[in-house]
Design a protein around this motif. Sequence first.
Motif, PDB file in Angstrom:
ATOM      1  N   UNK A 126     -47.457  42.683 -40.633  1.00 57.46           N
ATOM      2  CA  UNK A 126     -48.261  41.871 -41.559  1.00 57.46           C
ATOM      3  C   UNK A 126     -47.507  41.650 -42.865  1.00 57.46           C
ATOM      4  N   UNK A 127     -46.903  42.718 -43.373  1.00 62.56           N
ATOM      5  CA  UNK A 127     -46.178  42.655 -44.634  1.00 62.56           C
ATOM      6  C   UNK A 127     -45.019  41.674 -44.539  1.00 62.56           C
ATOM      7  N   UNK A 128     -44.285  41.685 -43.400  1.00 60.98           N
ATOM      8  CA  UNK A 128     -43.141  40.792 -43.234  1.00 60.98           C
ATOM      9  C   UNK A 128     -43.569  39.335 -43.249  1.00 60.98           C
ATOM     10  N   UNK A 129     -44.736  39.045 -42.598  1.00 59.37           N
ATOM     11  CA  UNK A 129     -45.214  37.671 -42.563  1.00 59.37           C
ATOM     12  C   UNK A 129     -45.586  37.195 -43.966  1.00 59.37           C
ATOM     13  N   UNK A 130     -46.258  38.104 -44.733  1.00 64.29           N
ATOM     14  CA  UNK A 130     -46.634  37.766 -46.100  1.00 64.29           C
ATOM     15  C   UNK A 130     -45.385  37.490 -46.933  1.00 64.29           C
ATOM     16  N   UNK A 131     -44.375  38.346 -46.783  1.00 66.76           N
ATOM     17  CA  UNK A 131     -43.137  38.174 -47.546  1.00 66.76           C
ATOM     18  C   UNK A 131     -42.459  36.869 -47.161  1.00 66.76           C
ATOM     19  N   UNK A 132     -42.531  36.506 -45.883  1.00 69.46           N
ATOM     20  CA  UNK A 132     -41.861  35.308 -45.383  1.00 69.46           C
ATOM     21  C   UNK A 132     -42.464  34.035 -45.982  1.00 69.46           C
ATOM     22  N   UNK A 133     -43.792  33.938 -46.001  1.00 71.58           N
ATOM     23  CA  UNK A 133     -44.382  32.706 -46.537  1.00 71.58           C
ATOM     24  C   UNK A 133     -44.116  32.588 -48.038  1.00 71.58           C
ATOM     25  N   UNK A 134     -44.106  33.724 -48.742  1.00 75.09           N
ATOM     26  CA  UNK A 134     -43.803  33.698 -50.178  1.00 75.09           C
ATOM     27  C   UNK A 134     -42.348  33.313 -50.433  1.00 75.09           C
ATOM     28  N   UNK A 135     -41.471  33.748 -49.517  1.00 75.25           N
ATOM     29  CA  UNK A 135     -40.048  33.411 -49.641  1.00 75.25           C
ATOM     30  C   UNK A 135     -39.851  31.901 -49.477  1.00 75.25           C
ATOM     31  N   UNK A 136     -40.536  31.319 -48.492  1.00 71.39           N
ATOM     32  CA  UNK A 136     -40.443  29.863 -48.274  1.00 71.39           C
ATOM     33  C   UNK A 136     -41.038  29.110 -49.471  1.00 71.39           C
ATOM     34  N   UNK A 137     -42.167  29.596 -49.969  1.00 72.36           N
ATOM     35  CA  UNK A 137     -42.789  28.971 -51.147  1.00 72.36           C
ATOM     36  C   UNK A 137     -41.835  29.004 -52.341  1.00 72.36           C
ATOM     37  N   UNK A 138     -41.108  30.130 -52.483  1.00 69.08           N
ATOM     38  CA  UNK A 138     -40.163  30.265 -53.612  1.00 69.08           C
ATOM     39  C   UNK A 138     -39.003  29.273 -53.477  1.00 69.08           C
ATOM     40  N   UNK A 139     -38.507  29.062 -52.252  1.00 67.87           N
ATOM     41  CA  UNK A 139     -37.420  28.098 -52.026  1.00 67.87           C
ATOM     42  C   UNK A 139     -37.860  26.703 -52.466  1.00 67.87           C
ATOM     43  N   UNK A 140     -39.066  26.309 -52.045  1.00 67.70           N
ATOM     44  CA  UNK A 140     -39.568  24.976 -52.385  1.00 67.70           C
ATOM     45  C   UNK A 140     -39.842  24.873 -53.886  1.00 67.70           C
ATOM     46  N   UNK A 141     -40.374  25.957 -54.470  1.00 68.19           N
ATOM     47  CA  UNK A 141     -40.624  25.962 -55.918  1.00 68.19           C
ATOM     48  C   UNK A 141     -39.320  25.754 -56.692  1.00 68.19           C
ATOM     49  N   UNK A 142     -38.257  26.438 -56.269  1.00 69.41           N
ATOM     50  CA  UNK A 142     -36.955  26.276 -56.933  1.00 69.41           C
ATOM     51  C   UNK A 142     -36.445  24.844 -56.793  1.00 69.41           C
ATOM     52  N   UNK A 143     -36.683  24.241 -55.626  1.00 65.82           N
ATOM     53  CA  UNK A 143     -36.259  22.851 -55.416  1.00 65.82           C
ATOM     54  C   UNK A 143     -37.015  21.892 -56.345  1.00 65.82           C
ATOM     55  N   UNK A 144     -38.262  22.226 -56.619  1.00 69.92           N
ATOM     56  CA  UNK A 144     -39.050  21.398 -57.541  1.00 69.92           C
ATOM     57  C   UNK A 144     -38.535  21.562 -58.970  1.00 69.92           C
ATOM     58  N   UNK A 145     -38.280  22.814 -59.359  1.00 72.04           N
ATOM     59  CA  UNK A 145     -37.854  23.068 -60.738  1.00 72.04           C
ATOM     60  C   UNK A 145     -36.446  22.544 -61.027  1.00 72.04           C
ATOM     61  N   UNK A 146     -35.556  22.570 -60.011  1.00 72.58           N
ATOM     62  CA  UNK A 146     -34.208  22.030 -60.263  1.00 72.58           C
ATOM     63  C   UNK A 146     -34.110  20.546 -59.903  1.00 72.58           C
ATOM     64  N   UNK A 147     -35.297  19.958 -59.596  1.00 75.62           N
ATOM     65  CA  UNK A 147     -35.439  18.516 -59.351  1.00 75.62           C
ATOM     66  C   UNK A 147     -34.714  18.020 -58.103  1.00 75.62           C
ATOM     67  N   UNK A 148     -34.456  18.935 -57.157  1.00 71.61           N
ATOM     68  CA  UNK A 148     -34.056  18.490 -55.823  1.00 71.61           C
ATOM     69  C   UNK A 148     -35.229  17.736 -55.207  1.00 71.61           C
TER      70      UNK A 148
END
Length: 472
Positions: free
Chosen positions: A1-23
């Motif tokens: 369960x913990x790994x799945x939670x970490x995984x979705x947050x990791x993907x969310x962080x990748x997309x968030x970084x793409x938004x902030x660096x204007x990719x």
Amino acid sequence: MKNRETLYLKIAKIIEDQIHNETLVLGSKLPSVRSAQKLYNVSLNTIKQAYLELESRSLIESRPKTGYYVSKSSQRTTALPTIASIDNHETENTPEELIDKVFGTINKSDVTQFALGLPGKNFLPVAKLNKGIINAVRNRGDAGTAYEPVQGSEELRRAIAKWALVMEGKITEDDLVITSGAMHAMYNALMAVTSPGDSVAVESPAYFGILQAIKALGLKAVEIPTHPLYGLDLDALKKVLPEIKACCFVTNFNNPMGFQMPDENKQELVKLITQYNVPLIEDDIYGNLYFGSERPKPCKFYDEAGLVLWIGSVSKTLAPGYRVGWIAPGKFKDKIIRQKLVQTVCNSSLYSDVIADFLEHGRYDHHLRTFRNKLYANYLQINRAVETYFPDNTKIAQPKGGFMLWLELDERISTTELYNTALAQKIVFAPGRIFSQYNQYNNCMRLTYVLEWNDRVDSDLKKLGSIIKNSI
């Protein structure tokens, strides 16, 4: 369960970084859920959770039948409200009269109601509730005329305990006491853990109902500063805890700020109150109205000493007039039951049956999903309207759930004075002054977005913005 939670947050962080660096720029379309699943080689559910997480932070928005896009809010330029320095001097300018004036609009159908947290009819499953009452009358041999146990209907308590998955089995029906709404639970909790003259810590700004209850019981409120995103200043609380007899906080989607305390802060808070042996009354009535992917934990989840009195209710989510609430009072349970026996003896058995049935057969969960979707859509609408119509220097809170939006206006503005001008135009809001016992938050206001969104609502927000601009 913990790994799945970490995984979705990791993907969310990748997309968030793409938004902030204007990719990904404003208006960019994100990959569809299925495309993203293949791209990241994860399950559909993981991608859905990642997108929900980004939506809850207003970084992306879903558009019906077309997909997910980078939202305007991701390019947020408005500042957050400031953290108040508590001016704890007595003032003759008490807010009771102003509170009475605001509550005086509760039955006015000709005003646009931004002041009070009352779900509009379109948010509530009225037909299903009516059917539930008919069934309850038919199914009860006494037609609802008999008393139920003082602790409350066993069926309702069992249904609440089973439904409260966020507690992961730490709550049983024996831990709960049914009350006449959340404020009845709050009042009883304060009576159980304090004596007249005691000091009670509250957030600042604080829900005015809590401040009024504290005053009515002859107690003293000690206001603790809060951050608009992270909530309670724990260092400030620690300084006053030796003189405090109880704490009274809304940790999930606080009223009026809308913040959600991070889990680590909740754990630290429980650690502190346990160390000082100070009870915590936790008002968690908004906890199920989250914008993210999952319901946040209450402080009660981390409580091992029985010091947290956890309060819930359906008044904000399902049936305000039924007055069905509950409290898990920990080691204060016997005292709460004795107090209730003297006050009301018991609750309405019919309403208990209707709510128990809603919880037991999954109807409540289904209703909450629809409710949250409407709330989140309204939040985006009201945020857009305030950014468009209000003065550019308006500071806007960023709630993670619930249905309150806290605004801080130009310091030259008095929202108490604005109230009468707005009321004359059939618009009501909650002036900031009523959220403190002291003379502060005069340039602030609380708007609720739990109402049917239509052209009149949008037009009235435009009018309100004009009133504010003309007052500077």
